[in-house]
Design a protein around this motif. Structure first.
Motif, PDB file in Angstrom:
ATOM      1  N   GLY A 151      21.267  68.634  21.138  1.00 56.74           N
ATOM      2  CA  GLY A 151      21.147  69.892  21.868  1.00 56.74           C
ATOM      3  C   GLY A 151      19.769  70.052  22.502  1.00 56.74           C
ATOM      4  N   THR A 152      18.736  69.628  21.784  1.00 57.57           N
ATOM      5  CA  THR A 152      17.379  69.679  22.339  1.00 57.57           C
ATOM      6  C   THR A 152      17.260  68.745  23.526  1.00 57.57           C
ATOM      7  N   VAL A 153      17.858  67.575  23.425  1.00 62.15           N
ATOM      8  CA  VAL A 153      17.836  66.632  24.540  1.00 62.15           C
ATOM      9  C   VAL A 153      18.504  67.259  25.760  1.00 62.15           C
ATOM     10  N   LYS A 154      19.672  67.882  25.551  1.00 54.85           N
ATOM     11  CA  LYS A 154      20.387  68.505  26.658  1.00 54.85           C
ATOM     12  C   LYS A 154      19.578  69.625  27.289  1.00 54.85           C
ATOM     13  N   SER A 155      18.975  70.492  26.459  1.00 51.42           N
ATOM     14  CA  SER A 155      18.214  71.613  27.014  1.00 51.42           C
ATOM     15  C   SER A 155      16.960  71.125  27.727  1.00 51.42           C
ATOM     16  N   GLN A 156      16.269  70.123  27.165  1.00 50.73           N
ATOM     17  CA  GLN A 156      15.073  69.596  27.819  1.00 50.73           C
ATOM     18  C   GLN A 156      15.429  68.907  29.139  1.00 50.73           C
ATOM     19  N   ALA A 157      16.535  68.191  29.149  1.00 51.75           N
ATOM     20  CA  ALA A 157      16.986  67.533  30.381  1.00 51.75           C
ATOM     21  C   ALA A 157      17.361  68.574  31.431  1.00 51.75           C
ATOM     22  N   SER A 158      18.038  69.619  31.015  1.00 52.87           N
ATOM     23  CA  SER A 158      18.429  70.679  31.946  1.00 52.87           C
ATOM     24  C   SER A 158      17.205  71.357  32.552  1.00 52.87           C
ATOM     25  N   LYS A 159      16.228  71.698  31.716  1.00 50.41           N
ATOM     26  CA  LYS A 159      14.997  72.330  32.203  1.00 50.41           C
ATOM     27  C   LYS A 159      14.232  71.390  33.135  1.00 50.41           C
ATOM     28  N   ALA A 160      14.169  70.131  32.753  1.00 50.67           N
ATOM     29  CA  ALA A 160      13.443  69.159  33.576  1.00 50.67           C
ATOM     30  C   ALA A 160      14.110  68.974  34.930  1.00 50.67           C
ATOM     31  N   MET A 161      15.430  68.858  34.938  1.00 50.43           N
ATOM     32  CA  MET A 161      16.137  68.672  36.206  1.00 50.43           C
ATOM     33  C   MET A 161      16.001  69.906  37.099  1.00 50.43           C
ATOM     34  N   ALA A 162      16.045  71.102  36.499  1.00 52.63           N
ATOM     35  CA  ALA A 162      15.856  72.328  37.283  1.00 52.63           C
ATOM     36  C   ALA A 162      14.456  72.354  37.902  1.00 52.63           C
ATOM     37  N   ALA A 163      13.451  71.973  37.117  1.00 50.24           N
ATOM     38  CA  ALA A 163      12.079  71.941  37.634  1.00 50.24           C
ATOM     39  C   ALA A 163      11.937  70.906  38.744  1.00 50.24           C
ATOM     40  N   LEU A 164      12.558  69.733  38.557  1.00 48.87           N
ATOM     41  CA  LEU A 164      12.498  68.702  39.599  1.00 48.87           C
ATOM     42  C   LEU A 164      13.198  69.157  40.867  1.00 48.87           C
ATOM     43  N   ARG A 165      14.360  69.789  40.719  1.00 44.44           N
ATOM     44  CA  ARG A 165      15.077  70.288  41.905  1.00 44.44           C
ATOM     45  C   ARG A 165      14.237  71.322  42.649  1.00 44.44           C
ATOM     46  N   THR A 166      13.647  72.239  41.910  1.00 42.86           N
ATOM     47  CA  THR A 166      12.821  73.277  42.525  1.00 42.86           C
ATOM     48  C   THR A 166      11.631  72.667  43.252  1.00 42.86           C
ATOM     49  N   ARG A 167      10.944  71.780  42.565  1.00 45.14           N
ATOM     50  CA  ARG A 167       9.748  71.172  43.149  1.00 45.14           C
ATOM     51  C   ARG A 167      10.097  70.294  44.352  1.00 45.14           C
TER      52      ARG A 167
END
Length: 175
Positions: A151-167
Motif C-alpha cells: 500500500g505504501t508503494v502504491k501511494s508513493q508511486a501515485s504521489k510521484a506520478m502526480a508530481a511528475l505529471r504536474t511538473r
C-alpha cells in the motif's frame, strides 16, 4: 589434515569469492539504480561502494538470511540514500554567498525535463519510481526491497506520478 581454523579461513574465502561474484554481476545495475536515486554518477558510485562495503563485511549472514541479496542491497541503498539526504538537507547559513563554479561538468541528461522532475521528487518516491519503471520490479518486489507495505508503494508511486505529471505538464505549457 585441516584444522578448524583452516576450515574457517577456507569458508571465509569461499564467502568472499561469492561476494566478489555477486558484486561483479550486480555492479552495473546497482550503479544505474544509484544514479537514478542520487541524480549523478559520482554520488551513485559512492553510495554503491559504501553499501557493498557494509554488506561485504557480513556477506555470509546476508547470503544466508536475505532471500534475495540483490533486493537486500537495493533496499540498503535506498535506506542509505534517504539517511544521507536527511543528514545533509539541513540549512547552513553563511555570511557571504559562495562563488558559483564556472567550470562545473554538465551531464548529457542534466537539462532534460524528465530528469529534473525525477530529481525533484523526495527520495522514497524517487526510489519507488526508479524501481518500478527503470528496474521493472513489481509492487510486491518494491515493497520487499524497500521494507514497506504494498500500500505504501502504491501511494508513493501515485504521489510521484502526480508530481511528475504536474511538473512535466507545466514544462510542456512553457511555465
Amino acid at each position: 589434515m585441516i584444522t578448524l581454523d583452516e576450515r574457517e579461513v577456507e569458508g571465509d574465502r569461499t564467502g568472499m569469492d561469492e561476494f566478489a561474484d555477486f558484486a561483479r554481476a550486480a555492479m552495473p545495475g546497482l550503479l544505474r539504480y544509484g544514479h537514478a536515486l542520487t541524480g549523478n554518477p559520482h554520488d551513485a558510485a559512492d553510495l554503491v561502494q559504501g553499501v557493498l562495503e557494509r554488506i561485504g563485511s557480513r556477506w555470509s549472514s546476508v547470503a544466508r538470511k536475505a532471500g534475495d541479496p540483490l533486493a537486500y542491497t537495493r533496499r540498503a541503498m535506498a535506506n542509505a540514500h534517504v539517511s544521507r539526504w536527511r543528514r545533509t538537507r539541513r540549512e547552513n547559513l553563511v555570511a557571504d554567498l559562495p562563488e558559483s563554479p564556472t567550470d562545473r561538468v554538465r551531464y548529457a541528461f542534466e537539462d532534460e525535463p524528465l530528469w529534473q522532475a525525477l530529481r525533484a521528487l523526495p527520495p522514497k518516491q524517487r526510489a519507488v519510481v526508479v524501481l518500478r519503471y527503470y528496474e521493472g520490479l513489481s509492487e510486491a518486489e518494491i515493497a520487499q526491497t524497500l521494507g514497506v507495505s504494498a500500500g505504501t508503494v502504491k501511494s508513493q508511486a501515485s504521489k510521484a506520478m502526480a508530481a511528475l505529471r504536474t511538473r512535466l505538464g507545466a514544462t510542456a505549457e512553457g511555465r
